[in-house]
Design a protein around this motif. Structure first.
Motif, PDB file in Angstrom:
ATOM      1  N   GLU A   9     -11.475  51.532   8.782  1.00 38.89           N
ATOM      2  CA  GLU A   9     -11.772  50.976   7.457  1.00 38.89           C
ATOM      3  C   GLU A   9     -10.725  51.389   6.436  1.00 38.89           C
ATOM      4  O   GLU A   9     -10.287  50.579   5.621  1.00 38.89           O
ATOM      5  N   SER A  10     -10.272  52.646   6.485  1.00 40.25           N
ATOM      6  CA  SER A  10      -9.255  53.076   5.522  1.00 40.25           C
ATOM      7  C   SER A  10      -7.932  52.352   5.768  1.00 40.25           C
ATOM      8  O   SER A  10      -7.248  51.969   4.817  1.00 40.25           O
ATOM      9  N   ALA A  11      -7.583  52.124   7.031  1.00 40.14           N
ATOM     10  CA  ALA A  11      -6.357  51.374   7.345  1.00 40.14           C
ATOM     11  C   ALA A  11      -6.483  49.921   6.884  1.00 40.14           C
ATOM     12  O   ALA A  11      -5.534  49.343   6.341  1.00 40.14           O
ATOM     13  N   LEU A  12      -7.664  49.333   7.090  1.00 35.23           N
ATOM     14  CA  LEU A  12      -7.906  47.955   6.667  1.00 35.23           C
ATOM     15  C   LEU A  12      -7.795  47.835   5.147  1.00 35.23           C
ATOM     16  O   LEU A  12      -7.128  46.934   4.642  1.00 35.23           O
ATOM     17  N   LEU A  13      -8.418  48.748   4.410  1.00 31.33           N
ATOM     18  CA  LEU A  13      -8.370  48.706   2.948  1.00 31.33           C
ATOM     19  C   LEU A  13      -6.948  48.946   2.433  1.00 31.33           C
ATOM     20  O   LEU A  13      -6.531  48.340   1.443  1.00 31.33           O
ATOM     21  N   ALA A  14      -6.191  49.805   3.116  1.00 34.63           N
ATOM     22  CA  ALA A  14      -4.799  50.035   2.724  1.00 34.63           C
ATOM     23  C   ALA A  14      -3.967  48.771   2.937  1.00 34.63           C
ATOM     24  O   ALA A  14      -3.113  48.431   2.110  1.00 34.63           O
ATOM     25  N   LYS A  15      -4.224  48.063   4.034  1.00 36.95           N
ATOM     26  CA  LYS A  15      -3.490  46.825   4.309  1.00 36.95           C
ATOM     27  C   LYS A  15      -3.831  45.761   3.271  1.00 36.95           C
ATOM     28  O   LYS A  15      -2.948  45.037   2.806  1.00 36.95           O
ATOM     29  N   ILE A  16      -5.089  45.674   2.887  1.00 39.98           N
ATOM     30  CA  ILE A  16      -5.490  44.725   1.845  1.00 39.98           C
ATOM     31  C   ILE A  16      -4.822  45.085   0.518  1.00 39.98           C
ATOM     32  O   ILE A  16      -4.351  44.209  -0.203  1.00 39.98           O
ATOM     33  N   GLU A  45      -1.980  46.369   0.050  1.00 39.05           N
ATOM     34  CA  GLU A  45      -0.560  46.002   0.115  1.00 39.05           C
ATOM     35  C   GLU A  45      -0.320  44.519  -0.150  1.00 39.05           C
ATOM     36  O   GLU A  45       0.799  44.126  -0.468  1.00 39.05           O
ATOM     37  N   MET A  46      -1.356  43.705   0.003  1.00 43.48           N
ATOM     38  CA  MET A  46      -1.199  42.263  -0.138  1.00 43.48           C
ATOM     39  C   MET A  46      -0.934  41.872  -1.589  1.00 43.48           C
ATOM     40  O   MET A  46      -1.343  42.556  -2.517  1.00 43.48           O
ATOM     41  N   SER A  47      -0.267  40.749  -1.762  1.00 43.51           N
ATOM     42  CA  SER A  47      -0.050  40.223  -3.103  1.00 43.51           C
ATOM     43  C   SER A  47      -1.249  39.357  -3.491  1.00 43.51           C
ATOM     44  O   SER A  47      -2.035  38.951  -2.642  1.00 43.51           O
ATOM     45  N   GLU A  48      -1.365  39.100  -4.774  1.00 41.27           N
ATOM     46  CA  GLU A  48      -2.444  38.225  -5.244  1.00 41.27           C
ATOM     47  C   GLU A  48      -2.121  36.786  -4.872  1.00 41.27           C
ATOM     48  O   GLU A  48      -0.955  36.439  -4.809  1.00 41.27           O
ATOM     49  N   THR A  68      -7.290  39.859  -3.584  1.00 43.00           N
ATOM     50  CA  THR A  68      -8.648  39.609  -4.069  1.00 43.00           C
ATOM     51  C   THR A  68      -9.497  38.958  -2.983  1.00 43.00           C
ATOM     52  O   THR A  68     -10.655  39.344  -2.773  1.00 43.00           O
ATOM     53  N   MET A  69      -8.915  38.005  -2.289  1.00 45.44           N
ATOM     54  CA  MET A  69      -9.653  37.330  -1.217  1.00 45.44           C
ATOM     55  C   MET A  69      -9.992  38.311  -0.093  1.00 45.44           C
ATOM     56  O   MET A  69     -11.102  38.293   0.453  1.00 45.44           O
ATOM     57  N   GLY A  70      -9.054  39.187   0.260  1.00 47.47           N
ATOM     58  CA  GLY A  70      -9.302  40.184   1.303  1.00 47.47           C
ATOM     59  C   GLY A  70     -10.418  41.143   0.927  1.00 47.47           C
ATOM     60  O   GLY A  70     -11.263  41.484   1.761  1.00 47.47           O
ATOM     61  N   LYS A  71     -10.435  41.583  -0.324  1.00 44.38           N
ATOM     62  CA  LYS A  71     -11.502  42.478  -0.789  1.00 44.38           C
ATOM     63  C   LYS A  71     -12.858  41.795  -0.740  1.00 44.38           C
ATOM     64  O   LYS A  71     -13.854  42.388  -0.314  1.00 44.38           O
ATOM     65  N   ARG A  72     -12.904  40.544  -1.158  1.00 47.17           N
ATOM     66  CA  ARG A  72     -14.181  39.808  -1.152  1.00 47.17           C
ATOM     67  C   ARG A  72     -14.661  39.562   0.268  1.00 47.17           C
ATOM     68  O   ARG A  72     -15.849  39.703   0.566  1.00 47.17           O
ATOM     69  N   LEU A  73     -13.731  39.183   1.159  1.00 47.51           N
ATOM     70  CA  LEU A  73     -14.106  38.970   2.560  1.00 47.51           C
ATOM     71  C   LEU A  73     -14.622  40.260   3.190  1.00 47.51           C
ATOM     72  O   LEU A  73     -15.594  40.247   3.944  1.00 47.51           O
ATOM     73  N   HIS A  74     -13.972  41.369   2.867  1.00 48.37           N
ATOM     74  CA  HIS A  74     -14.425  42.662   3.401  1.00 48.37           C
ATOM     75  C   HIS A  74     -15.859  42.952   2.950  1.00 48.37           C
ATOM     76  O   HIS A  74     -16.697  43.355   3.763  1.00 48.37           O
ATOM     77  N   ALA A  75     -16.133  42.715   1.685  1.00 49.51           N
ATOM     78  CA  ALA A  75     -17.482  42.946   1.169  1.00 49.51           C
ATOM     79  C   ALA A  75     -18.502  42.034   1.848  1.00 49.51           C
ATOM     80  O   ALA A  75     -19.592  42.477   2.216  1.00 49.51           O
ATOM     81  N   VAL A  76     -18.146  40.782   2.057  1.00 50.90           N
ATOM     82  CA  VAL A  76     -19.057  39.826   2.702  1.00 50.90           C
ATOM     83  C   VAL A  76     -19.324  40.227   4.151  1.00 50.90           C
ATOM     84  O   VAL A  76     -20.472  40.239   4.608  1.00 50.90           O
TER      85      VAL A  76
END
Length: 109
Positions: free
Chosen positions: A24-31, A33-36, A40-48
């Motif tokens: 999870e920490s690696a996934l959140l770090a990769k998100i 690093e992403m540009s807008e 934002t989409m990665g964070k929302r998908l993770h929450a869903v």
């Protein structure tokens, strides 16, 4: 492929218990690093995914945020910058079994 090799080496060094927290920490770090707007989409998908399928384990898969069940990747998020494409993608692998009915039978059998 280099990212996948690094993921496999890191997984071999970790204990199975630490695997999910590290994933999870690696996934959140990769998100992060992403540009807008991919971030934002990665964070929302993770929450869903965490809310609707808590049994799935977050991890990286070929450098992309992904979610696995029993060690097999079920779904993943591919940012547009990953392959320099116009759109981001949320995909499913064969392990997702999206086409099975309630009895576990595939419609093609």
């Amino acid at each position: 492929m280099k990212e996948r090799a690094q993921e496999l080496k890191a997984a071999a060094r970790r204990s199975p218990r630490a695997d999910e927290a590290d994933g999870e920490s690696a996934l959140l770090a990769k998100i992060a690093e992403m540009s807008e707007p991919d971030r934002t989409m990665g964070k929302r998908l993770h929450a869903v995914v965490k809310a609707s399928a808590p049994a799935l384990s977050p991890r990286l898969w070929y450098g992309m945020p992904a979610y696995a069940k029993d060690g097999k990747v079920v779904c993943f998020f591919q940012s547009a910058q990953k392959f320099k494409t116009r759109y981001s993608t949320f995909g499913f692998s064969d392990a997702a079994n999206l086409d099975e009915d309630a009895c576990g039978r595939s419609p093609t059998r």
